[in-house]
Design an enzyme around this catalytic site. Structure first.
Site, PDB file in Angstrom:
ATOM      1  N   GLU A  16     -73.487 129.013  40.907  1.00 27.06           N
ATOM      2  CA  GLU A  16     -74.480 130.139  40.883  1.00 27.06           C
ATOM      3  C   GLU A  16     -73.832 130.353  38.979  1.00 27.06           C
ATOM      4  OE1 GLU A  16     -75.043 128.928  45.135  1.00 27.06           O
ATOM      5  OE2 GLU A  16     -73.727 129.691  43.772  1.00 27.06           O
ATOM      6  N   GLU A 498     -65.707 108.753  27.414  1.00 24.20           N
ATOM      7  CA  GLU A 498     -66.053 108.449  28.785  1.00 24.20           C
ATOM      8  C   GLU A 498     -66.803 109.222  29.575  1.00 24.20           C
ATOM      9  OE1 GLU A 498     -61.739 111.495  30.060  1.00 24.20           O
ATOM     10  OE2 GLU A 498     -61.070 110.054  28.415  1.00 24.20           O
ATOM     11  N   TRP A 575     -54.001 117.974  40.501  1.00 20.74           N
ATOM     12  CA  TRP A 575     -55.849 118.479  40.428  1.00 20.74           C
ATOM     13  C   TRP A 575     -56.010 118.084  42.195  1.00 20.74           C
ATOM     14  CZ3 TRP A 575     -56.628 118.414  34.376  1.00 20.74           C
ATOM     15  CH2 TRP A 575     -55.600 118.270  33.755  1.00 20.74           C
ATOM     16  N   ASP A 613     -53.020 110.908  30.375  1.00 20.57           N
ATOM     17  CA  ASP A 613     -52.360 112.753  30.557  1.00 20.57           C
ATOM     18  C   ASP A 613     -51.814 112.386  31.202  1.00 20.57           C
ATOM     19  OD1 ASP A 613     -54.082 112.030  28.506  1.00 20.57           O
ATOM     20  OD2 ASP A 613     -56.117 112.623  29.296  1.00 20.57           O
ATOM     21  N   CYS A 657     -51.596 120.040  28.745  1.00 25.78           N
ATOM     22  CA  CYS A 657     -53.054 121.450  28.299  1.00 25.78           C
ATOM     23  C   CYS A 657     -51.487 122.583  28.135  1.00 25.78           C
ATOM     24  CB  CYS A 657     -53.672 121.505  29.250  1.00 25.78           C
ATOM     25  SG  CYS A 657     -55.083 121.006  29.139  1.00 25.78           S
ATOM     26  N   HIS A 708     -61.849 125.195  24.288  1.00 22.40           N
ATOM     27  CA  HIS A 708     -62.487 126.134  25.153  1.00 22.40           C
ATOM     28  C   HIS A 708     -63.327 127.305  24.904  1.00 22.40           C
ATOM     29  CE1 HIS A 708     -58.763 123.912  26.742  1.00 22.40           C
ATOM     30  NE2 HIS A 708     -59.673 123.663  28.129  1.00 22.40           N
TER      31      HIS A 708
END
Length: 771
Positions: A16, A498, A575, A613, A657, A708
């Protein structure tokens, strides 16, 4: 005996808050609507914990973007480049400008850097400190949220990031001072804040000092002790809960036990061995918070094991000096397992072994009751059911695959021989002869915008509203359009975009054996970005090719090189929610073997460039240096395992990253990827300094475009970044690419930014002669 929670998820059970933030950023909802969503989410969280029976409920663990950014804003540590916006923007928009940058009305301000929160997949905003930095209270958020909960009849325990960790987690903007010296300016502001909190009726405060678990120098230990002694000693009527997590703090015990402190929290999931030492040495007035429920993973608590620890501790210090808690904030796990009802992707035997945030709160309360002399019949029944689940798990044939175990053993026998056939110097000549790329070759990291239409078509396919043929035709058209656009603008090495993938880890988890998936297991990664980590419950292997068809299809649409796109084994491990019944190394080897099968098939299919990656290699680094070499050794080997046996002519790329690379640079060199792309735009290429100092030998693509942030960098800005990069590394070794994948951006931003990026590369080709 009490229970406490250290922090709760905040994006909402159905994301939310994510949706509310993004609506506000797009200008289609008001600030009041956003704030109301935040208020309702906070209230739901508090109410649930209160009704469950938690004694010490956290507040100020909520954030619209990031808790460290909240502290930056609260203590007035806003970098000077944002000062021009202070009179123009309201506080909320100024806060979001820190996090996302601001490009509007003639202003163009880059956001704060992001990096990983210790060894998690959560990103925090990095404080920037200047020499003689001044601090001042600029936000009443802590007290406002305490009062908000109080109005609902719930007295909370506000959470603050401690002053030492706040400075330690930041960075200096110049080299002529140490940011820890700023503690003398910062500590009085903390004391002022806590004084106001005391006046507001707050009598218990959680001080998070996660840096306690790291490697501290002797001067840092002395400074830490002095700071916390003054902070806690200034408020004798307040109960302070000092929390650390992600590793043990046994090395600090001799001074921590001397603090004027009421409650000390220990992470007994990551560092169970520290408990015995503290039980021997802590003073009689100190209460221990036992972090027994795993705040980082989704596996249910082994209640019998936890009860044994509680009973051992009680015999030593008594039940009245014990608080039961999760190991860390529950920010890192999804909301509620009851939202999962699909047994197709989440088998019942896996689900009954799991616990999300709601269930972990209930586990704490259950443990408290079971520790009583006469627990209820219902509690005992739950204990016995838990015991049966644990026993059945160990015997379940779906967990173990003997063939995979045999392959892992064979790899470990050849551990020292997992390398490319030839050196990079030999390989790059063959690759350049085959690929014929220009100086400063341009590419993208992998993903292209996942538009509303793409997500809608995926949902329609999953729920059966459209056929597989219709979905495949849509994906094929999207790929073809993306390739046509890339050829039009002049990209040198193409990506297929992708569009068929939901997430770079979840996508592979859906196709590998040994994985399960959730429907609503969302976890915050940064800001409004949520991920849905897959669950590794058993031995992993590839049952069929995963990307070959799409990669061959994409390559058939162009004469230019097309990258095969894969996620590396360490990143899939980091992850995902990972099984806790075998070493992580063994699980990663299994993942490496599965990815290697795919790499070799991509090579056979004619793909000349394959990107594996590994953005999470630095993230997985253990906090304590004594444990780092072992991890780095097997992490590097597992990456190299993926490309073991490929031809010299096949160019292997990888991507990493936001991270500080200083402490792993030799391991990055040892990975021996032909090309590595990294995120450097927010640091203005400063991260390349470590690659230069260590004479990084292979090719590198330093990101020139921060994906980002919604801002669109112009050609001059990207050219300046490339010029800066060329001062660090030879031009012949440099690639040109964005910082990361473009999945979260829209097409308008993407097309403008990539067009500018290509113009910047062309300028560099015209301006620089290859060395």
């Amino acid at each position: 005996m009490l229970t406490q929670n250290l922090g709760f998820p905040r994006i909402g059970a159905q994301r939310e808050l994510k949706r509310a933030c993004e609506k506000y950023w797009k200008g289609i909802s008001s600030l009041e609507e956003l704030q109301e969503t935040g208020r309702l989410e906070r209230l739901k969280n508090w109410q649930f914990q209160y009704n469950a029976g938690i004694d010490l409920i956290p507040s100020n663990d909520f954030s619209f973007y990031d808790q460290v950014a909240d502290h930056i804003f609260m203590f007035g540590a806003i970098p000077s480049r944002f000062k021009m916006l202070t009179s123009k923007l309201n506080n909320s928009d100024l806060y979001f400008a820190l996090c996302r940058g601001y490009q509007k009305d003639g202003f163009d301000v880059t956001p704060l850097e992001m990096t990983k929160w210790f060894d998690t997949n959560y990103h925090y905003l990095v404080p920037e400190f200047e020499k003689n930095q001044q601090f001042k209270l600029s936000s009443n958020k802590v007290i406002d949220e305490f009062n908000e909960a109080l109005e609902a009849g719930i007295k909370t325990k506000p959470v603050l990031l401690g002053p030492f960790s706040f400075l330690k987690l930041g960075k200096e903007k110049s080299t002529d001072f140490n940011r820890l010296d700023l503690i003398h300016a910062l500590l009085p502001v903390y004391i002022e804040l806590i004084g106001r909190m005391e006046n507001a009726g707050i009598d218990c405060i959680q001080i998070d000092e996660p840096c306690l678990a790291g490697d501290l120098t002797h001067p840092e230990q002395q400074l830490y002790r002095a700071v916390l002694t003054e902070l806690f000693g200034s408020f004798p009527s307040i109960k302070f809960v000092l929390t650390s997590y992600f590793d043990g703090i046994e090395k600090q015990i001799d001074w921590v036990k001397c603090l004027p402190l009421e409650i000390l929290h220990l992470d007994l999931v990551r560092a169970p061995e520290q408990l015995d030492l503290f039980l021997e040495k802590i003073p009689k007035f100190l209460t221990l918070s036992l972090g027994l429920v795993d705040g980082r993973n989704i596996w249910a608590n082994n209640l019998h094991e936890s009860l044994e620890i509680i009973q051992k501790t009680a015999k030593k210090i008594g039940t009245d000096r014990i608080i039961l808690a999760p190991s860390c904030s529950l920010l890192h796990v999804p909301y509620n397992l009851e939202n999962e009802d699909d047994e197709t992707n989440l088998p019942l035997f896996v689900k009954e072994k799991m616990a999300f945030a709601f269930q972990k709160i209930n586990e704490l309360v259950l443990l408290k009751e079971l520790a009583l002399v006469n627990p209820s019949k219902q509690a005992v029944e739950k204990l016995e059911k838990n015991k049966i689940v644990v026993e059945n798990w160990a015997k379940n044939p779906a967990i173990t695959n003997t063939q995979v175990q045999k392959q892992v053993a064979e790899v470990q026998n050849k551990w020292g021989k997992i390398d490319r056939k030839s050196s990079f110097k030999e390989r790059i000549c063959k690759q350049q002869e085959k690929l014929n790329l220009p100086l400063f070759p341009t590419t993208m990291i992998g993903s292209l915008p996942q538009t509303t239409e793409v997500r809608k078509m995926r949902r329609n396919f999953i729920n059966g509203s459209i056929s597989k043929q219709e979905y495949d035709e849509f994906i094929e058209a999207a790929i073809k359009d993306a390739i046509n656009w890339q050829e039009e603008v002049g990209i040198d090495v193409l990506v297929h975009g992708e569009f068929e993938r939901n997430d770079m880890v979840e996508f592979f988890g859906e196709q590998l054996e040994g994985f399960a998936q959730t429907q609503n297991g969302w976890v915050q990664s940064y800001g409004s970005r949520g991920v849905k980590p897959p669950i590794i419950f058993g031995d992993v292997f590839r049952k069929a090719p995963m990307t070959i068809h799409i990669s061959k299809l994409a390559q058939s649409f162009t004469e230019k090189p097309m990258k095969g796109m894969l996620t590396g084994p360490v990143t899939i491990l980091q992850w995902s929610f990972v099984r806790n019944d075998q070493p992580r190394k063994d699980t990663t080897i299994q993942l490496g073997l599965a990815i290697r099968d795919e790499v070799l098939d991509l090579e056979k299919a004619g793909l000349s460039i394959i990107q594996i990656d590994e953005p999470a290699v630095r993230e997985g680094l253990p906090i304590k240096k004594e444990n780092q070499n072992d991890y780095l050794n097997w992490a590097v080997k597992c990456f190299k395992l993926c490309s073991w046996g490929v031809k010299d002519e096949t160019q292997i790329h990888t991507h990493m990253c936001y991270a500080e690379f200083n402490d792993i640079i030799q391991s990055i060199i040892d990975m021996d990827a032909d090309v590595i792309s990294i995120e450097t735009s927010r640091s203005q290429m400063e991260l390349l300094n470590v690659f230069t100092k260590n004479h990084y030998p292979n090719q590198i693509g330093p990101g020139v475009y921060d994906i980002h942030s919604p801002r669109i960098p112009d050609v001059d800005e990207m050219t300046d970044l490339l010029l800066a990069a060329s001062k660090y590394l030879p031009a012949k070794n440099l690639w040109v690419n964005p910082d990361c994948g473009l999945k979260t951006r829209n097409w308008d931003e993407t097309k403008k930014s990539i067009k500018n990026m290509i113009h910047a590369a062309i300028r560099m080709r015209e301006a620089i002669t290859p060395q």
